[in-house]
Design a protein around this motif. Sequence first.
Motif, PDB file in Angstrom:
ATOM      1  N   LEU A  51     -41.749  18.348  21.023  1.00 28.19           N
ATOM      2  CA  LEU A  51     -42.130  17.023  20.529  1.00 28.19           C
ATOM      3  C   LEU A  51     -41.954  16.930  19.018  1.00 28.19           C
ATOM      4  N   LYS A  52     -41.032  17.682  18.485  1.00 25.51           N
ATOM      5  CA  LYS A  52     -40.893  17.773  17.027  1.00 25.51           C
ATOM      6  C   LYS A  52     -40.619  16.439  16.356  1.00 25.51           C
ATOM      7  N   ASP A  53     -40.018  15.484  17.073  1.00 20.80           N
ATOM      8  CA  ASP A  53     -39.727  14.184  16.483  1.00 20.80           C
ATOM      9  C   ASP A  53     -40.784  13.140  16.809  1.00 20.80           C
ATOM     10  N   ALA A  54     -41.831  13.538  17.511  1.00 18.43           N
ATOM     11  CA  ALA A  54     -42.890  12.607  17.897  1.00 18.43           C
ATOM     12  C   ALA A  54     -43.900  12.442  16.763  1.00 18.43           C
ATOM     13  N   THR A  55     -44.641  11.353  16.797  1.00 19.26           N
ATOM     14  CA  THR A  55     -45.725  11.165  15.844  1.00 19.26           C
ATOM     15  C   THR A  55     -46.890  12.073  16.229  1.00 19.26           C
ATOM     16  N   TRP A  56     -47.831  12.245  15.316  1.00 21.71           N
ATOM     17  CA  TRP A  56     -48.996  13.066  15.627  1.00 21.71           C
ATOM     18  C   TRP A  56     -49.785  12.479  16.800  1.00 21.71           C
ATOM     19  N   ASP A  57     -49.934  11.156  16.830  1.00 25.31           N
ATOM     20  CA  ASP A  57     -50.646  10.531  17.942  1.00 25.31           C
ATOM     21  C   ASP A  57     -49.943  10.789  19.268  1.00 25.31           C
ATOM     22  N   GLU A  58     -48.624  10.774  19.274  1.00 21.33           N
ATOM     23  CA  GLU A  58     -47.881  11.066  20.499  1.00 21.33           C
ATOM     24  C   GLU A  58     -48.070  12.520  20.925  1.00 21.33           C
TER      25      GLU A  58
END
Length: 232
Positions: A51-58
Amino acid sequence: MAYKIELHCHNLPVSICAHIEPEAQAAAYIEAGYDTVVLTNHLNAAGLRHLKDATWDEKIDHYLSAYHRMKAAAGDRMTVLLGTEICPDCYSATDFLVFGMTEEFLRAYPDLLQTDVATLSARVREAGMRIYQAHPFRNRMVVVEPKLLHGIEIYNAQRRECSRNDVAALWAERYSLQGIGGSDNHRGFADAVSGILTDLPVTDNATLLKILTEGSYRILYGGEPGEDASRP
């Protein structure tokens, strides 16, 4: 009547080292007679790598997904509480169990995996939660300043690792640290063997924190821990 509480377990898809889905693990703990399970999935860089490109919330949405699934699967047959086993980047393989965990706390600190243990400890204490070092004397672990912890895991029942529970128990006594126990279960029924026993039911985090703070529990010794990780 003694109530059986698990303080340390992991499942898929959040803990990538686990071998069981939340629904199957809930069924295993119910079969093993547990009243409460604290799900302490790993929160570390490795588990979030995909999930390296996800936001922290994601990322937190993903992290909480296993908890919600296990809780739903358990229904009214067993209580499932949210905990975490966090490994800040700067501490490599050193893990900290946090009890009383909330979704709000996880979302509030996008830098959670970049903090040092002193900052993590301060945040946990400010939030009214409790922090313990997991299996502190396994290979690759870093010994942490005792004053930063509420306690340490002195009985880890994971049979595939050498946790040196005897050394952990001596360390806890030397530095007046509270000792806890857990299965460190990554699988199912056969590995649901440890935790704590309480005289009161633990149905929410407030009760869990009260029992831990007061020390009103007994360690459940079970299983066959890894070599040289003998019962204290």
